[in-house]
Design a protein around this motif. Structure first.
Motif, PDB file in Angstrom:
ATOM      1  N   PHE A  36       0.823  -1.205   0.000  1.00 53.75           N
ATOM      2  CA  PHE A  36       0.000   0.000   0.000  1.00 53.75           C
ATOM      3  C   PHE A  36       0.864   1.265   0.000  1.00 53.75           C
ATOM      4  O   PHE A  36       0.664   2.172  -0.797  1.00 53.75           O
ATOM      5  N   PHE A  37       1.844   1.309   0.904  1.00 44.47           N
ATOM      6  CA  PHE A  37       2.674   2.509   0.971  1.00 44.47           C
ATOM      7  C   PHE A  37       3.622   2.599  -0.217  1.00 44.47           C
ATOM      8  O   PHE A  37       4.018   3.695  -0.627  1.00 44.47           O
ATOM      9  N   GLY A  38       3.979   1.444  -0.785  1.00 38.86           N
ATOM     10  CA  GLY A  38       4.754   1.452  -2.025  1.00 38.86           C
ATOM     11  C   GLY A  38       3.950   2.131  -3.134  1.00 38.86           C
ATOM     12  O   GLY A  38       4.427   3.056  -3.807  1.00 38.86           O
ATOM     13  N   LEU A  39       2.699   1.717  -3.293  1.00 36.69           N
ATOM     14  CA  LEU A  39       1.835   2.285  -4.334  1.00 36.69           C
ATOM     15  C   LEU A  39       1.594   3.780  -4.091  1.00 36.69           C
ATOM     16  O   LEU A  39       1.514   4.576  -5.025  1.00 36.69           O
ATOM     17  N   ARG A  40       1.490   4.127  -2.805  1.00 37.42           N
ATOM     18  CA  ARG A  40       1.170   5.499  -2.450  1.00 37.42           C
ATOM     19  C   ARG A  40       2.222   6.478  -2.958  1.00 37.42           C
ATOM     20  O   ARG A  40       1.917   7.630  -3.269  1.00 37.42           O
ATOM     21  N   SER A  41       3.463   6.011  -3.042  1.00 34.48           N
ATOM     22  CA  SER A  41       4.519   6.911  -3.494  1.00 34.48           C
ATOM     23  C   SER A  41       4.391   7.220  -4.985  1.00 34.48           C
ATOM     24  O   SER A  41       5.063   8.103  -5.507  1.00 34.48           O
ATOM     25  N   PHE A  42       3.511   6.482  -5.682  1.00 36.22           N
ATOM     26  CA  PHE A  42       3.285   6.778  -7.112  1.00 36.22           C
ATOM     27  C   PHE A  42       2.090   7.711  -7.306  1.00 36.22           C
ATOM     28  O   PHE A  42       1.685   7.966  -8.428  1.00 36.22           O
ATOM     29  N   ASN A  43       1.511   8.188  -6.207  1.00 32.06           N
ATOM     30  CA  ASN A  43       0.353   9.090  -6.300  1.00 32.06           C
ATOM     31  C   ASN A  43      -0.817   8.509  -7.093  1.00 32.06           C
ATOM     32  O   ASN A  43      -1.459   9.208  -7.881  1.00 32.06           O
ATOM     33  N   LEU A  44      -1.091   7.239  -6.906  1.00 29.88           N
ATOM     34  CA  LEU A  44      -2.252   6.626  -7.560  1.00 29.88           C
ATOM     35  C   LEU A  44      -3.538   7.084  -6.867  1.00 29.88           C
ATOM     36  O   LEU A  44      -3.507   7.656  -5.777  1.00 29.88           O
ATOM     37  N   GLU A  45      -4.648   6.814  -7.483  1.00 26.31           N
ATOM     38  CA  GLU A  45      -5.927   7.112  -6.842  1.00 26.31           C
ATOM     39  C   GLU A  45      -6.182   6.122  -5.708  1.00 26.31           C
ATOM     40  O   GLU A  45      -5.800   4.953  -5.778  1.00 26.31           O
ATOM     41  N   SER A  46      -6.910   6.582  -4.692  1.00 26.51           N
ATOM     42  CA  SER A  46      -7.178   5.733  -3.531  1.00 26.51           C
ATOM     43  C   SER A  46      -7.806   4.405  -3.948  1.00 26.51           C
ATOM     44  O   SER A  46      -7.355   3.330  -3.538  1.00 26.51           O
ATOM     45  N   ASP A  47      -8.834   4.475  -4.762  1.00 25.19           N
ATOM     46  CA  ASP A  47      -9.564   3.254  -5.117  1.00 25.19           C
ATOM     47  C   ASP A  47      -8.652   2.204  -5.724  1.00 25.19           C
ATOM     48  O   ASP A  47      -8.747   1.020  -5.418  1.00 25.19           O
ATOM     49  N   ILE A  48      -7.753   2.661  -6.578  1.00 20.99           N
ATOM     50  CA  ILE A  48      -6.846   1.712  -7.238  1.00 20.99           C
ATOM     51  C   ILE A  48      -5.882   1.100  -6.220  1.00 20.99           C
ATOM     52  O   ILE A  48      -5.631  -0.104  -6.221  1.00 20.99           O
ATOM     53  N   MET A  49      -5.368   1.944  -5.319  1.00 24.74           N
ATOM     54  CA  MET A  49      -4.472   1.427  -4.281  1.00 24.74           C
ATOM     55  C   MET A  49      -5.183   0.401  -3.418  1.00 24.74           C
ATOM     56  O   MET A  49      -4.631  -0.647  -3.092  1.00 24.74           O
ATOM     57  N   TYR A  50      -6.422   0.710  -3.040  1.00 23.90           N
ATOM     58  CA  TYR A  50      -7.186  -0.221  -2.226  1.00 23.90           C
ATOM     59  C   TYR A  50      -7.373  -1.540  -2.955  1.00 23.90           C
ATOM     60  O   TYR A  50      -7.184  -2.624  -2.393  1.00 23.90           O
ATOM     61  N   LEU A  51      -7.735  -1.436  -4.228  1.00 16.76           N
ATOM     62  CA  LEU A  51      -8.010  -2.625  -5.017  1.00 16.76           C
ATOM     63  C   LEU A  51      -6.769  -3.520  -5.099  1.00 16.76           C
ATOM     64  O   LEU A  51      -6.813  -4.716  -4.800  1.00 16.76           O
ATOM     65  N   ILE A  52      -5.646  -2.895  -5.493  1.00 18.02           N
ATOM     66  CA  ILE A  52      -4.423  -3.691  -5.656  1.00 18.02           C
ATOM     67  C   ILE A  52      -4.012  -4.312  -4.318  1.00 18.02           C
ATOM     68  O   ILE A  52      -3.688  -5.504  -4.238  1.00 18.02           O
ATOM     69  N   THR A  53      -4.042  -3.496  -3.257  1.00 18.37           N
ATOM     70  CA  THR A  53      -3.622  -4.019  -1.953  1.00 18.37           C
ATOM     71  C   THR A  53      -4.491  -5.206  -1.531  1.00 18.37           C
ATOM     72  O   THR A  53      -3.965  -6.242  -1.087  1.00 18.37           O
ATOM     73  N   SER A  54      -5.809  -5.076  -1.705  1.00 22.16           N
ATOM     74  CA  SER A  54      -6.666  -6.207  -1.305  1.00 22.16           C
ATOM     75  C   SER A  54      -6.365  -7.434  -2.145  1.00 22.16           C
ATOM     76  O   SER A  54      -6.308  -8.554  -1.628  1.00 22.16           O
ATOM     77  N   ILE A  55      -6.170  -7.229  -3.446  1.00 19.12           N
ATOM     78  CA  ILE A  55      -5.889  -8.387  -4.301  1.00 19.12           C
ATOM     79  C   ILE A  55      -4.606  -9.075  -3.834  1.00 19.12           C
ATOM     80  O   ILE A  55      -4.544 -10.302  -3.751  1.00 19.12           O
ATOM     81  N   VAL A  56      -3.598  -8.269  -3.494  1.00 15.90           N
ATOM     82  CA  VAL A  56      -2.341  -8.872  -3.022  1.00 15.90           C
ATOM     83  C   VAL A  56      -2.593  -9.686  -1.750  1.00 15.90           C
ATOM     84  O   VAL A  56      -2.210 -10.854  -1.659  1.00 15.90           O
TER      85      VAL A  56
END
Lengths: 201, 201, 201
Positions: free
Chosen positions: C159-179
């Motif tokens: 999650f915090f890795g993705l956050r450093s790319f300034n993605l949208e919240s929804d996408i970060m949530y989605l990817i993190t849950s899938i992982v």
């Protein structure tokens, strides 16, 4: 100085938690959590009870850092633990003294009665070990054997006794810690303990 | 009147905690702590959950005082405990009723939904005993045998039922306590209990 | 969507708690409480630690409602539990992912350091199960066998890795849950676990 001792106490408590958890055949995550809880459990309960949130270790990363170091040290040196027993015991005793003082101080800052401050100091010093034992499915050791918490209470009494003389904080802290640390050392050396109360129902 | 009953309940809960701890061969400090936790555990959890800090017993020394008396009484009379069983049971039942009411009241003051208020009342009355059993390394007795908590829930329902008639507080308190206390007495006399649920996995 | 998953996770956690309690021969009240605590225990600890009171389930009745449904379902289907094991495991895994995310989010909202946010997420997902095991008088299972909490920590790092790319919240949530969900599925399928640490004292 005070801060340095806090750090040493945290480290010692983390190591004692890690070693207990390893003796219960936990996995590394379990060991880390037990180390964590042993080190910060007392302060966390104290902060929750007086409403000081987010609790201490959440806003000061040094605790997480010291606990991680304690965890790694416990892993590395677990085979040579017997040789380290004395140092660990010394650290743990320093932690006992410092954590009691921190609890006393927070209670005074919130304006609580001395009796409650002493209870807070004792909790800060002892509750981590209680949680460690509950998570490891044992009756907390401080309820049965060592005169551990009793020493914290004694330290609290000494502290408030000194306070009535209007001494400087540093001197009160110093004397109280010396009392706690030396009574603990004597208690272990000469095997002082409280008698067990029995009740046949 | 209400306050007097609170005091009696605290005393009874402290004695029940002390007697349980003595049966586990704890030292005096352990016995005192278990007495303390049994008496104030429920109220502490309630206060923490609703954010009322410092929690109750920290700002009102009467609790510490009553618990200390309960501890001393339990020590003194532990050999004659069988003769005291009935009085102690009666005190404990009064505590159950009063603590439920106090929990209900605090929940209403914070503006929570009746369902949550009933949960708070039940917790206030029962959580001390749960903590006592966890610290003594047993599965909490209220999860297995007595219909203890169910009576608190029933009391809560009665309370909110009466409330819809716009009665005076004192009358609602009185009726609710009488219901709780008399149902408990009947439950113990005629051995009412909930069936155990079993699940073979 | 997020809210729906929260509801599914709560339901699954409540059922897992109820089934564990039934295997311990508890009465219906005990079973309900264990279901409750398993479902909301993690979020409650999180809210208390960050000082967000009254805690979540006290102000949003949906939780009580879902837990009651989970309790009833567990009662009704306890004999056919073996056939449901797969669905329940899937729900539980969804709960793991969602609860971790909720914990991460609350930590960020309060302005805590990423390391502490990850700890909060892990606690939110895991502490309910820990309390369930303590109340059932067992060493918490996550300390001994499954790589349960480790997956939450991994999710937090992602999650915090993705956050450093300034993605949208929804996408970060989605990817993190899938992982989180897929690593858990793989971990169980291929029996990944952490080695036990042993310490002979």
């Amino acid at each position: 100085m005070f801060h340095l001792l806090d750090i040493i106490g945290t480290l010692a408590f983390a190591m004692s938690g890690a070693l207990t958890a390893m003796s219960k055949r936990m996995d590394p995550f379990g060991v880390y959590i037990i180390a964590f809880v042993t080190a910060v459990g007392g302060g966390t309960l104290r902060d929750i009870l007086i409403g000081r949130t987010p609790v201490g270790w959440m806003v000061d990363l040094e605790y997480v850092f010291m606990i991680s170091i304690g965890f790694v040290l416990a892993l590395l040196f677990r085979k040579r633990f017997d040789q380290l027993r004395t140092s660990l015991f010394l650290f743990d005793t320093i932690g006992l003294g410092v954590f009691t003082l921190i609890g006393l101080e927070k209670g005074i800052n919130v304006g609580l009665h001395p009796v409650i401050c002493i209870a807070l100091g004792t909790m800060t010093a002892c509750f981590g070990g209680v949680t460690r034992d509950i998570l490891c499915n044992e009756i907390p050791v401080i309820f049965r054997k060592e005169i551990y918490a009793t020493i914290c209470i004694l330290g609290g009494l000494v502290f408030f006794g000194l306070r009535s003389f209007n001494l400087e904080s540093d001197i009160m802290y110093l004397i109280t810690s010396i009392v706690i640390i030396s009574v603990r050392l004597m208690a272990v050396k000469w095997k002082w303990y409280l008698p067990t109360l029995e009740h046949k129902s």
